[in-house]
Design an enzyme around this catalytic site. Structure first.
Site, mmCIF file in Angstrom:
data_model
loop_
_atom_site.group_PDB
_atom_site.id
_atom_site.type_symbol
_atom_site.label_atom_id
_atom_site.label_comp_id
_atom_site.label_asym_id
_atom_site.label_seq_id
_atom_site.Cartn_x
_atom_site.Cartn_y
_atom_site.Cartn_z
ATOM 1 N N LYS A 78 -22.171 -19.492 -42.835
ATOM 2 C CA LYS A 78 -22.336 -18.734 -41.579
ATOM 3 C C LYS A 78 -21.098 -18.931 -40.722
ATOM 4 O O LYS A 78 -20.613 -20.066 -40.593
ATOM 5 C CB LYS A 78 -23.596 -19.223 -40.852
ATOM 6 C CG LYS A 78 -23.952 -18.420 -39.594
ATOM 7 C CD LYS A 78 -25.264 -18.902 -38.964
ATOM 8 C CE LYS A 78 -25.655 -18.070 -37.734
ATOM 9 N NZ LYS A 78 -26.936 -18.510 -37.132
ATOM 10 N N SER A 159 -30.245 -14.812 -35.870
ATOM 11 C CA SER A 159 -28.826 -14.509 -35.906
ATOM 12 C C SER A 159 -28.197 -14.683 -37.289
ATOM 13 O O SER A 159 -27.126 -14.135 -37.531
ATOM 14 C CB SER A 159 -28.079 -15.408 -34.919
ATOM 15 O OG SER A 159 -28.174 -16.775 -35.314
ATOM 16 N N SER A 183 -33.420 -18.432 -35.748
ATOM 17 C CA SER A 183 -32.292 -17.754 -36.396
ATOM 18 C C SER A 183 -32.135 -18.009 -37.887
ATOM 19 O O SER A 183 -31.331 -17.350 -38.547
ATOM 20 C CB SER A 183 -30.981 -18.120 -35.692
ATOM 21 O OG SER A 183 -30.863 -17.387 -34.504
#
Lengths: 499, 488
Positions: A78, A159, A183
């Protein structure tokens, strides 16, 4: 030979160890998938060379008999984790072009364990969002489509939407995520994969671009529960560089995996039964209860009375911390700097002008919204009414869980109140977007381990996720319950390739 | 009670003073990062990723900084809070990389304590006074902006960014510039004894925010102003004097004092307004979520207390009990180096009263002449003890001791060696002394007559003559006795 990109982390690890294939073949296969999936926009930066390098090392290590736990496994990172020498943006214009000269603790641990990096994964800007639409680099598109034949682009969740999409689309077998208020779990549920947010403090936050420090927690996302356990073992651990890091040994979660839940009690929180909830969600939840019973668990109803205050409290605490954490992006030392030209009267642009221009240009609307909310709730005269109250609510929510865990070992609930929604559907209404985190946020506020596993498809053919919340430090019970669901749900659906 | 008053046109005004002293904690590393803290290093060479607030960087408290602040609290008999917490003070400035300063607003490390300033008649402090300390908290220092390096831009030096400070907040207990000056000096002495701050005001490792208000004696507190970053005792006193006068003039001419932050300009000896309360920042303090509350255990506290040295007040009391004069006791305890030197001298066997007199007059005088201080004294406490021992046991007289000391300073040789080599031992040989006395009395028969006629002051003359004849080496007591006998 099976297609390498269909293998799980455990299968790649074991197959590589057994000599069924080389790590280089695996890395190249995934890198090819990454290169062929630009339409999904899951990656901000692709790093096939990094994955290849690690793969060569893995092959050499195999020859030398010095294999590591993740040798030969390429993963996605990420883009909230700082990676030495590789652009790290938090999906913001503010950090576009920023190349850290340091490596986050979690990513370093993964490299030390032999993993390679396929690239930096897209996300909501500064991890603020539930649909990946706030990324400066464009939204990620979910590989999933409704079976109605329409080609509406769906949100991959957020997210960690780049992570969820990349795994669901077989661009990587596993990826890192971070979870502040859902997330990891919500995008996992939206894309039919698994993900676990461990107990707050299990994974070091050092080197992860901060959103809300008291809530941010890294965790793995992968295709199944075993892979989550393997990944988490290689991400967690005490770090003296993070004052909130848990100084506890990392259990061997994979070795202790067991779907036999005899003697365990599962709590069903009555406050999570929302009025007017999607019947598909309700049906999945009921099915999940039956599956856990089938695995030997007793099921009891529990009460988490302050649940309805969790979301408002979260949307005070998280923005408050964010407004302060993001103050460092000021154009002075790194990242974007926008220095306005001198005005016609000959006045020079000063420091304040630079701050205003840089932050106006560098932050997207959702980030600005949260900075403003956070600044407001911390300001003199409002602090007690908002921030202090929210902290009290947080304490009460943690107490709710403590009391509930007096009568159960894990809690079962839906991960999200709906399946994936269409891109653009909720962007105009921030509150509707925030509501998507209603089931995820309480565990975040209490710092508890929580995981999402895919459990069913809804009537549109979209995946739904079940959430298991555990006691602090008891990731094992969470993983075990997840495994029991995984074995019984028989969830094998995957998105058909259209990209 | 201080009788310091500002005499205005409408009567007398009393000054109320509170001080916030920022003291840089003496440690090798910053408060929340491992970066070094040396003064005067090249710009931006003592900056870690944390100090520069790079993305994802986290603060980790430095144990030694906490320890030094706790020891300082103990040294002023303050309450030590076993549970304290760090808060963020949010504001934007180019010297503040994080966009917030990590400080302690709500739960400071150290609570109430006190500092006693000694009576000093000359300075206008008629009796010793206890000044309350409200709290001590620890916080990060900011970096430094340099405006003179480029025609249109300012440069930022982050060497100081993140350095640990103690903020020591007094109560508004001081009533005159002299009291404030004495408070700062005493605080500085304590910090230096404890070793928690080097007290170096020129290098900025200690600086004060000076809060001043005026009122009619006995009235409610007036509105105060705060003058920031004053970096010497002299300037602190000047700021109070100037600011009190300014406020009185303002009020007497019909104005009102506004609560504001001011800056001191030492060159013009005046303060000017920096910002008023209306433009004051809203710092949006809240607990730093990167840090857990600070909890101190017994073991830590015991070590802090046991590692404290004898402090100025206790040392002064001990010196007084040894018979040392209050003046000498003050002088010897004011600076930790002097006190340590003197204690070593006592340990080496010197008699306290004589040693105190000798150190404060002979030694300090000599060091002054040479432009040196105790830390590079050419004479060690052991050497001094040897010299004082020779006086005490009658081997040499006080007069000869001065000569011997001069020779010690010149040659670095030991006192006994010099006395032996140069034959400076004083004599108590009554025969030799009597012989000289007889000669002197014969040669000064007229003066003997006058003495016997009642002019007793002439006794000193005979002593002087005898000592001179004995080349200073006669034991003065013996000379006295023999002279008295001879002059019968």
């Amino acid at each position: 030979m099976t297609e390498l990109t269909n293998l799980t982390v455990a299968q790649i690890r074991d197959g590589h160890r057994a000599g069924d294939f080389s790590a280089v073949e695996v890395a190249e296969a995934f890198s090819a998938n990454v290169a062929g999936a630009k339409a999904l926009n899951a990656f901000i930066v692709e790093t096939p060379e990094h994955a290849l390098e690690a793969a060569k090392q893995a092959d050499a290590d195999r020859a030398a008999g010095t294999l590591k736990p993740l040798s030969g496994v390429p993963i996605g990172m990420k883009d909230l984790f700082c990676t030495n020498g590789v652009q790290t943006t938090a999906a913001s214009h503010m950090l576009e072009g920023f190349i850290p000269r340091y490596e986050s603790t979690v990513s370093q641990k993964l490299w030390d364990a032999g993993a390679g990096m396929l690239g930096k994964l897209n996300l909501d800007q500064f991890a603020m969002g539930s649909s990946n639409e706030t990324s400066y680099f464009g939204n990620v598109i979910s590989p999933w489509r409704r079976k109605d034949g329409g080609n509406a682009a769906l949100a991959p969740g957020g997210s960690s939407g780049g992570s969820s999409t990349a795994i669901a689309a077989r661009l990587c077998p596993a990826a890192t995520g971070t979870d502040t208020g859902g997330s990891i779990r919500q995008p996992a549920a939206f894309t039919g994969i698994s993900g676990i947010k461990p107990t707050y403090g299990r994974c070091s936050r050092w080197g992860i671009v901060a959103f809300a420090s008291s809530l941010d927690q890294a965790g793995p996302m992968a295709r199944d529960v075993r892979d989550c356990a393997i990944m988490l073992e290689n991400m967690a651990g005490f770090d003296a560089k993070d004052a909130t890091s848990l100084n506890l040994p990392v259990p061997n979660w994979e070795a202790a995996l067991s779907s036999d839940l005899k003697g365990k009690t599962v709590g069903i929180p009555k406050e999570y039964r929302l009025e007017g909830i999607d019947p598909d969600i309700d049906a999945m939840w009921e099915a999940g209860i039956a599956m856990l019973k089938d695995a030997g668990a007793a099921v009891v109803e529990i009460s988490l009375p302050h649940t309805k205050y969790a979301l408002p409290a979260y949307y005070i605490i998280a923005p408050a911390e964010a407004s302060s954490n993001l103050a460092r992006y000021d154009g002075v030392r790194y990242g974007l700097r926008d220095l306005p030209a001198k005005d016609s009267s000959g006045g020079g642009a000063g420091l304040q002008d630079m701050y205003a221009a840089t932050r106006a240009e560098g932050f997207g609307p959702e980030v600005k919204r949260r900075i403003m909310i956070g600044t407001y709730v911390l300001s003199a005269g409002f602090y007690d009414a908002y921030y202090t109250q929210a902290q009290k609510v947080r304490t009460l929510i943690a107490r709710d869980f403590e009391q509930a865990f007096g009568s159960c070992d894990v809690i079962l609930a839906p991960t999200a109140p709906s399946a994936a929604f269409g891109l653009g559907e909720k962007m105009a209404d921030p509150l509707a977007m925030y509501l998507n985190d209603v089931f995820a946020v309480p565990a975040s506020l209490a710092g508890l381990p929580a995981m999402s596993v895919p459990a069913a498809l809804n009537r549109e053919g979209l995946p739904l996720g079940l959430q298991i919340i555990g006691k602090a430090f008891d990731e094992q019970s969470v993983l075990n319950a997840g495994l029991a669901l995984e074995e019984r749900s028989g969830f094998t659906a995957r998105a058909e390739k259209w990209w | 009670m201080s009788d310091y008053r500002i005499k205005g046109e409408t009567g007398e005004w009393e000054v109320v003073i509170g001080l916030e002293v920022h003291a840089q904690i003496t440690t090798n590393a910053k408060l929340f990062s491992g970066a070094a803290t040396a003064f005067g290093a090249e710009p931006n060479t003592q900056v870690s990723l944390v100090d520069a607030a790079m993305p994802g960087m986290l603060p980790v408290p430095n144990r030694e900084c906490i320890r030094q602040a706790v020891r300082t609290g103990m040294a002023i008999e303050a309450q030590i809070n076993r549970w304290s917490r760090f808060d963020r003070k949010n504001y934007f400035y180019a010297d503040l990389p994080q966009g917030y300063q990590i400080s302690q607003l709500y739960h400071p490390l150290v609570g109430e304590g006190s500092i006693t300033v000694e009576a000093d008649e000359k300075a206008g402090i008629p009796e010793a006074k206890v000044i309350g300390v409200e709290r001590i908290h620890v916080e990060q220092d900011a970096g430094k902006l340099m405006h003179d390096q480029h025609p249109t831009m300012s440069y930022v030096d982050l060497n100081r960014s993140g350095v640990a400070l103690m903020e020591i907040v007094s109560k508004p207990d001081m009533r005159s510039p002299a009291e404030a000056g004495a408070y700062v000096r005493k605080l500085r002495a304590i910090l230096r004894y404890v070793g928690s701050c080097d007290g170096n005001m020129e290098e900025g490792s200690m600086r004060a925010d000076v809060n001043v208000s005026v009122r009619r004696p006995g009235d409610e507190f007036g509105t105060r102003t705060e003058t920031k970053n004053v970096n010497s005792v002299r300037f602190v006193m000047a700021v109070i004097e100037g600011e009190a006068k300014r406020q009185v003039e303002l009020i007497e001419s019909g104005g009102t004092v506004v609560q504001e932050t001011r800056l001191y300009d030492p060159d013009r000896n005046e303060t000017r307004s920096m910002r008023s309360k209306e433009d004051a920042h809203d710092y949006r303090y809240f607990p730093d979520p990167d840090l857990l509350p600070l909890e101190l255990d017994d073991e830590f506290l015991v070590e802090c207390r046991e590692s404290l040295p004898e402090l100025p007040d206790a040392k002064r009391d001990r010196y007084l009990a040894l018979g040392i004069s209050p003046y000498n006791a003050d002088v010897l305890t004011a600076e930790v180096e002097a006190a340590r030197w003197f204690d070593t001298l006592l340990d080496a066997g010197a008699k306290p009263v004589a040693a105190a007199n000798w150190v404060t007059s002979e030694l300090f005088g000599a060091l002054n002449r040479m432009g040196r201080d105790l830390t590079d004294s050419p004479v060690s406490p052991q050497q001094a003890a040897e010299l004082l021992g020779l006086v005490a046991d009658g081997t040499i007289s006080g007069t000869i001791a001065k000569q011997v000391f001069e020779k010690m300073l010149e040659s670095g040789d030991g006192a006994a060696e010099i006395v032996e080599r140069d034959g400076l031992k004083q004599t108590s040989d009554t025969g030799a002394i009597e012989a000289e006395i007889a000669k002197i009395l014969t040669a000064n028969a007229d003066k003997v007559e006058q003495y016997k006629g009642g002019k007793e002051a002439l006794f000193g003359f005979f002593v002087g003559q005898t000592m001179k004849a004995m080349q200073g080496k006669a034991n003065p007591q013996v000379v006295n006795e023999l002279l008295k006998k001879a002059l019968g």
